[in-house]
Design a protein around this motif. Structure first.
Motif, PDB file in Angstrom:
ATOM      1  N   UNK A 238     -28.236  10.010 -34.939  1.00  0.00           N
ATOM      2  CA  UNK A 238     -28.149  11.403 -34.510  1.00  0.00           C
ATOM      3  C   UNK A 238     -28.025  11.508 -33.001  1.00  0.00           C
ATOM      4  N   UNK A 239     -28.826  10.710 -32.296  1.00  0.00           N
ATOM      5  CA  UNK A 239     -28.778  10.764 -30.830  1.00  0.00           C
ATOM      6  C   UNK A 239     -27.409  10.347 -30.297  1.00  0.00           C
ATOM      7  N   UNK A 240     -26.854   9.287 -30.895  1.00  0.00           N
ATOM      8  CA  UNK A 240     -25.525   8.849 -30.459  1.00  0.00           C
ATOM      9  C   UNK A 240     -24.521   9.991 -30.611  1.00  0.00           C
ATOM     10  N   UNK A 241     -24.608  10.666 -31.753  1.00  0.00           N
ATOM     11  CA  UNK A 241     -23.677  11.762 -32.014  1.00  0.00           C
ATOM     12  C   UNK A 241     -23.890  12.902 -31.030  1.00  0.00           C
ATOM     13  N   UNK A 242     -25.141  13.229 -30.768  1.00  0.00           N
ATOM     14  CA  UNK A 242     -25.433  14.340 -29.874  1.00  0.00           C
ATOM     15  C   UNK A 242     -25.010  13.996 -28.441  1.00  0.00           C
ATOM     16  N   UNK A 243     -25.227  12.736 -28.043  1.00  0.00           N
ATOM     17  CA  UNK A 243     -24.752  12.292 -26.727  1.00  0.00           C
ATOM     18  C   UNK A 243     -23.251  12.485 -26.614  1.00  0.00           C
ATOM     19  N   UNK A 244     -22.563  12.126 -27.682  1.00  0.00           N
ATOM     20  CA  UNK A 244     -21.113  12.290 -27.688  1.00  0.00           C
ATOM     21  C   UNK A 244     -20.738  13.767 -27.526  1.00  0.00           C
ATOM     22  N   UNK A 245     -21.496  14.636 -28.215  1.00  0.00           N
ATOM     23  CA  UNK A 245     -21.230  16.084 -28.099  1.00  0.00           C
ATOM     24  C   UNK A 245     -21.400  16.536 -26.661  1.00  0.00           C
TER      25      UNK A 245
ATOM     26  N   UNK B  98     -32.677  17.934 -48.049  1.00  0.00           N
ATOM     27  CA  UNK B  98     -33.809  18.075 -47.145  1.00  0.00           C
ATOM     28  C   UNK B  98     -34.873  17.017 -47.443  1.00  0.00           C
ATOM     29  N   UNK B  99     -35.367  16.399 -46.385  1.00  0.00           N
ATOM     30  CA  UNK B  99     -36.440  15.432 -46.550  1.00  0.00           C
ATOM     31  C   UNK B  99     -35.962  13.997 -46.585  1.00  0.00           C
ATOM     32  N   UNK B 100     -34.657  13.779 -46.811  1.00  0.00           N
ATOM     33  CA  UNK B 100     -34.186  12.401 -46.813  1.00  0.00           C
ATOM     34  C   UNK B 100     -34.181  11.875 -45.382  1.00  0.00           C
ATOM     35  N   UNK B 101     -34.290  10.553 -45.262  1.00  0.00           N
ATOM     36  CA  UNK B 101     -34.393   9.958 -43.926  1.00  0.00           C
ATOM     37  C   UNK B 101     -33.168  10.287 -43.087  1.00  0.00           C
ATOM     38  N   UNK B 102     -31.990  10.223 -43.714  1.00  0.00           N
ATOM     39  CA  UNK B 102     -30.756  10.487 -42.975  1.00  0.00           C
ATOM     40  C   UNK B 102     -30.742  11.920 -42.456  1.00  0.00           C
ATOM     41  N   UNK B 103     -31.169  12.847 -43.304  1.00  0.00           N
ATOM     42  CA  UNK B 103     -31.196  14.248 -42.883  1.00  0.00           C
ATOM     43  C   UNK B 103     -32.170  14.439 -41.729  1.00  0.00           C
TER      44      UNK B 103
ATOM     45  N   UNK C   9     -32.994  15.981 -36.508  1.00  0.00           N
ATOM     46  CA  UNK C   9     -33.934  15.928 -35.392  1.00  0.00           C
ATOM     47  C   UNK C   9     -33.226  15.863 -34.060  1.00  0.00           C
ATOM     48  N   UNK C  10     -32.219  14.992 -33.970  1.00  0.00           N
ATOM     49  CA  UNK C  10     -31.510  14.826 -32.707  1.00  0.00           C
ATOM     50  C   UNK C  10     -30.813  16.119 -32.302  1.00  0.00           C
ATOM     51  N   UNK C  11     -30.191  16.775 -33.274  1.00  0.00           N
ATOM     52  CA  UNK C  11     -29.463  18.005 -32.946  1.00  0.00           C
ATOM     53  C   UNK C  11     -30.428  19.119 -32.556  1.00  0.00           C
ATOM     54  N   UNK C  12     -31.509  19.255 -33.312  1.00  0.00           N
ATOM     55  CA  UNK C  12     -32.489  20.304 -33.014  1.00  0.00           C
ATOM     56  C   UNK C  12     -33.002  20.178 -31.579  1.00  0.00           C
TER      57      UNK C  12
END
Lengths: 366, 346
Positions: free
Chosen positions: B167-174, B191-196, B201-204
Motif C-alpha cells: 500500500x505504501x509503495x502505491x501511495x508513494x507512487x500516487x 473487509x478484514x482481510x490482510x490485503x485489504x 491503511x496506507x491510503x487512509x
C-alpha cells in the motif's frame, strides 16, 4: 348519514382490497424508496443522454442503472418463482450455475486459446450451448427434487458447492478475456440504442413468460401441484414432471442471466461471478409476497420485487453508506419488508382494518 | 420407505460420482469444493518411492482453494512445479477455504508422517494445538503467504507479503504524480482481510496527512461487478474524481468498465488514474497499453523461498529469520516493458 356510512365502508373495502393484494407489498416498498430518494435528493431521478467511449448514445442516471443492473435478478426471479410455487422450496445453486453457463459461453467463444483476437464461434451458438448446459444443471436438480423427493435446498446444495469449481474446470482454470466489442453488447449498449441492453433482454423474458402463462395451463398446473400434490395427481396431473419442468425453466433463465453477466466485463471470475445472487433471487420472490412454501404465485410481484432490491442497493451506494455497514443496512430494510409481507402479519393487519372499519361503521349507524 | 432408501442411495452414488470425477481431474484443476476440501493427491505411490532412491522429502501442503483468485492459481501452480519428484520431494496437497477443514487436513498429514508441513492458513486463529502436535511428532512447519496467531516457536519460518508496504509503495507512487487535486474512489477488498487492511491503511494515512479527498470508500469484495456498480453510482451522482484506487485488478477492471460506459478517459495522460494490485497478466497488458497507470505486485511465488529453507534445514543449518518478507514491485504504465509482463504477470 346512512349514505355517508355506506360510502365510507365502500372506500375502506377498496383499501382493504388493495392492501390484501399480493402486489401491494413490492409497490409499497418501491414507493417508500422512491419517496425517500425524492425527499433527500431529487437529482436521483435525473437522466442524461451522453455518449460512451465507443461514441454511441447512452442514457445515464440512477434510474437507468437500476433498470440495467436489476435485469439479471428479474430474469432469475421468473424462474425462481415457478420453482418456489411448484416445489415449495428454493434453488440455491443459481449463482454457481451462472458461473457454469458463463464459463461455457466463454469456452466456446474462445476455443482453446484464452485470449482470442476473433471469436471462434458465433455468439448465438455459444449461448445455445450454455442454455443446454444450464438446463441440464436444472434438470439434475429437478430430478433430485421431483423424482427422488429430496428437499430442494439440499438437492441444490450439491451444485451450489460444486458449480464454481466445475465452471473453472470447463475453462482449464484460465481466465478468458474476449476483446470483440460485439460480445459486450449484451451487458452494455447496442450502438444507436441509448437504453441498456440487459433491460431489453429482461423485458423479452417477461413477455415470453407472460405469453406462456396466458396461453398454456402451466400456471394452473404449477399452482395445483404446489397447493396439494396428491389432489393434483388425482386430477390427472403428473406432479413430478411439473416440478422437474420448473427447474428446467429456471435453468434457461440462469443461462440468459449468465450471458448478461459475462458480457458485462467480457470475462469471468469463477469464485465471485453472481455471488450470493441466489439469495437476492429468493428475496425477490419473498418480497413479491409469494409464499415460500409453494402454491399460488404472482409473477409480476416477483419481478417488481427484483427491481426493488436493485433500487435499494443503488440507493445505498448513492448514499455512500459506510462500506462495512452496507450489508447491515440492507438486512434491516429486508427484515422490515419481509416481516411486513408475511401472510400472518397481513392477516392480522386486515383483521385490524376490519375492526376499525366495524367501529366506524357502528359509529356511522349510531 | 423403499423409495426413501433408494433416493438416499442414488444421491450418495451421484455425490460419490462427482467426488470421483473431482479426484481424477485434480491434476489440472480442482473441480469440486466438497471434494477439494479433503482430497489429497499423492504424486507417487509409497511403494514406488521406497523402491527408488528412498530419499524423497515428504511434504504436506495445505493451501486455499486455487479457484479463489488468479493469485491463488499462480501460487498453487508454483508450488506444484517446485515440489516434484525431480526436485526430491513427495508432495501431498489439501485445499480448503475453511479453517476447520484445513486443521483436519493438517492432522491427517501428521498421522501420515510427513517431514514438512507447508501451510497457508485460511484463518489466523485456532492453529496452536495442531502445530504443537506437529512439533511433538518432529514435523517442521513452514508458513507461506499468510501468518497465524501462534507462538513463533511452533514454526520454522513464515514467508509473507507485506501488505502495508504494498500500500505504501502505491501511495508513494500516487504522491509522485503531483496532481493538483486528489479525488479518490477507493474500492476495498473483503473487509478484514490482510490485503485489504494493509492497502487501505496506507491510503487512509495519506488521505489524512496530504489532505486528499475520498469521493467514496466502499468494499466491492474483490468483485468486479460490485466495483462497476459503485463507480457507476459515483458517475451518476455527478461528483468528480481523478483517481481510482482499487485493491485488486478485478475491481479495477470493473471500475474501468463503468468509466468506458460513461465516456470518461482513463490511463496515462488521461482524466482518471487507474490503480490495481496483484499483477495479473491481463492487468499488466492494460498497463502496457497505457489504459491503466499503476499495478502493485503481490508476489505469489513463495515456493523457491520454501525450497531454500528446507534445503538449509536438511543440511543441518538453522533459519536465521523467522519472518521472510518477499520482494514486491510496483509497476508504472510509463516504464513497464513486455519483459515485465511476461516475468511478473500471474
Amino acid at each position: 348519514m346512512e349514505n355517508k356510512a355506506v360510502k365510507n365502508t365502500g372506500k375502506s373495502r377498496d383499501w382493504g382490497k388493495l392492501f390484501g393484494k399480493q402486489i401491494f407489498i413490492p409497490i409499497a416498498a418501491l414507493l417508500l424508496l422512491a419517496i425517500f430518494n425524492l425527499v433527500t435528493d431529487p437529482s436521483f431521478y435525473k437522466i442524461t443522454l451522453g455518449f460512451n467511449s465507443a461514441g454511441n448514445p447512452v442514457l445515464s442516471g440512477y434510474l437507468v442503472t437500476i433498470l440495467d443492473y436489476g435485469s439479471e435478478l428479474a430474469i432469475l426471479a421468473i424462474g425462481m418463482t415457478l420453482v418456489t410455487a411448484a416445489s415449495g422450496g428454493q434453488d440455491i445453486s443459481v449463482g454457481a450455475t451462472i458461473a457454469i453457463a458463463g464459463s461455457v459461453i466463454l469456452r466456446i467463444l474462445c476455443g482453446t486459446n484464452s485470449r482470442p483476437d476473433t471469436l471462434q464461434a458465433p455468439i448465438i451458438v455459444a449461448f445455445l450451448v450454455a442454455c443446454v448446459a444450464a438446463m441440464l444443471c436444472g434438470a439434475f436438480n429437478g430430478i433430485l427434487v421431483a423424482y427422488f423427493k429430496i428437499q430442494p435446498m439440499v438437492a441444490t446444495l450439491i451444485l451450489f458447492t460444486a458449480g464454481r469449481s466445475i465452471a473453472a474446470w470447463i475453462n482449464n482454470n484460465e481466465l478468458p478475456i474476449i476483446s470483440d466489442p460485439t460480445f459486450s453488447y449484451f451487458g452494455g449498449f447496442i450502438p444507436g440504442i441509448p437504453i441498456p441492453m440487459p433491460f431489453f433482454i429482461a423485458v423479452a423474458c417477461m413477455i415470453v413468460i407472460a405469453l406462456v402463462l396466458k396461453f398454456t395451463n402451466l400456471r394452473l398446473y404449477i399452482q395445483s401441484v404446489g397447493i396439494n400434490e396428491s389432489s393434483a395427481r388425482l386430477n390427472g396431473l403428473n406432479p413430478a414432471f411439473i416440478k422437474f419442468l420448473t427447474f428446467v425453466i429456471l435453468g434457461l433463465c440462469v443461462a440468459v442471466a449468465g450471458l448478461i453477466k459475462v458480457s458485462r466485463l467480457s470475462s469471468i471470475n469463477y469464485s465471485v461471478i453472481a455471488k450470493d445472487i441466489e439469495m437476492d433471487a429468493i428475496l425477490a420472490v419473498a418480497l413479491g409476497g409469494n409464499a415460500l412454501s409453494g402454491g399460488k404465485f404472482n409473477m409480476t410481484a416477483s419481478i417488481l420485487g427484483a427491481y426493488v432490491i436493485q433500487f435499494l442497493t443503488t440507493t445505498l451506494y448513492k448514499f455512500n453508506v459506510q462500506s462495512d455497514a452496507l450489508s447491515a443496512y440492507k438486512a434491516v430494510v429486508v427484515i422490515a419488508l419481509v416481516v411486513f409481507s408475511a401472510p400472518i402479519v397481513r392477516e392480522k393487519m386486515s383483521a385490524l382494518g376490519k375492526k376499525i372499519k366495524g367501529q366506524s361503521h357502528a359509529k356511522g349507524v349510531a | 420407505m423403499k423409495k426413501k432408501v433408494l433416493a438416499t442411495l442414488m444421491t450418495a452414488t451421484l455425490v460419490l460420482g462427482m467426488v470421483g470425477c473431482g479426484s481424477s481431474k485434480a491434476e489440472e484443476a480442482s473441480t469440486d469444493d466438497a471434494a477439494a476440501a479433503t482430497e489429497e493427491e499423492a504424486s507417487t505411490d509409497d511403494a514406488a518411492a521406497a523402491e527408488g532412491d528412498g530419499e524423497l522429502i515428504k511434504v504436506g501442503i495445505i493451501n486455499n482453494d486455487p479457484n479463489e483468485s488468479g493469485y491463488r492459481t499462480a501460487n498453487d501452480k508454483d508450488m506444484k512445479e517446485m515440489f516434484t519428484e525431480e526436485n526430491g520431494y513427495e508432495a501431498s496437497f489439501a485445499y480448503s477455504l475453511k479453517n476447520d477443514e484445513q486443521i483436519t487436513a493438517a492432522q491427517k498429514f501428521i498421522q501420515d508422517g510427513v517431514d514438512y508441513l507447508l501451510l497457508s492458513a485460511a484463518d489466523t486463529a485456532g492453529w496452536d494445538s495442531v502445530l504443537q502436535d506437529a512439533q511433538d511428532a518432529g514435523i517442521r512447519v513452514i508458513l507461506f503467504d499468510r501468518t497465524i496467531d501462534a507462538d513463533e516457536s511452533l514454526y520454522e519460518a513464515s514467508i509473507v507479503s507485506d501488505m502495508a508496504k504494498e500500500g505504501e509503495t502505491a501511495v508513494e507512487w500516487m504522491k509522485s504524480q503531483e496532481l493538483d487535486a486528489y479525488n479518490v474512489i477507493h474500492l476495498q477488498g473483503v473487509m478484514g482481510s490482510a490485503a485489504q487492511q494493509g492497502r487501505t491503511g496506507a491510503l487512509d494515512e495519506a488521505v489524512a496527512s496530504e489532505g486528499w479527498t475520498l469521493v467514496t470508500q466502499q468494499t466491492a469484495e474483490w468483485n468486479a461487478e460490485k466495483a462497476q456498480q459503485i463507480v457507476q453510482s459515483v458517475i451518476d451522482s455527478g461528483e468528480s474524481f481523478n483517481v481510482i484506487y482499487a485493491e485488486n485488478d478485478d475491481m479495477a477492471k470493473g471500475a474501468v468498465a463503468a468509466l468506458d460506459k460513461a465516456n470518461i478517459s482513463h490511463g496515462v495522460g488521461k482524466d482518471v488514474i487507474v490503480m490495481g494490485f496483484d499483477c495479473n497478466k491481463w492487468a499488466l497488458e492494460e498497463l502496457l497499453a497505457q489504459n491503466w497507470n499503476y499495478d502493485g505486485q503481490c508476489n505469489p511465488f513463495q515456493a523457491s523461498y520454501i525450497d531454500e529453507i528446507i534445503k538449509t534445514i536438511q543440511s543441518g543449518g538453522t533459519v536465521e529469520e523467522k519472518t521472510i518478507i518477499m520482494d514486491e514491485k510496483g509497476f508504472d504504465a510509463t516504464t513497464i516493458t513486455q519483459e515485465d509482463v511476461d516475468s511478473y504477470g500471474i
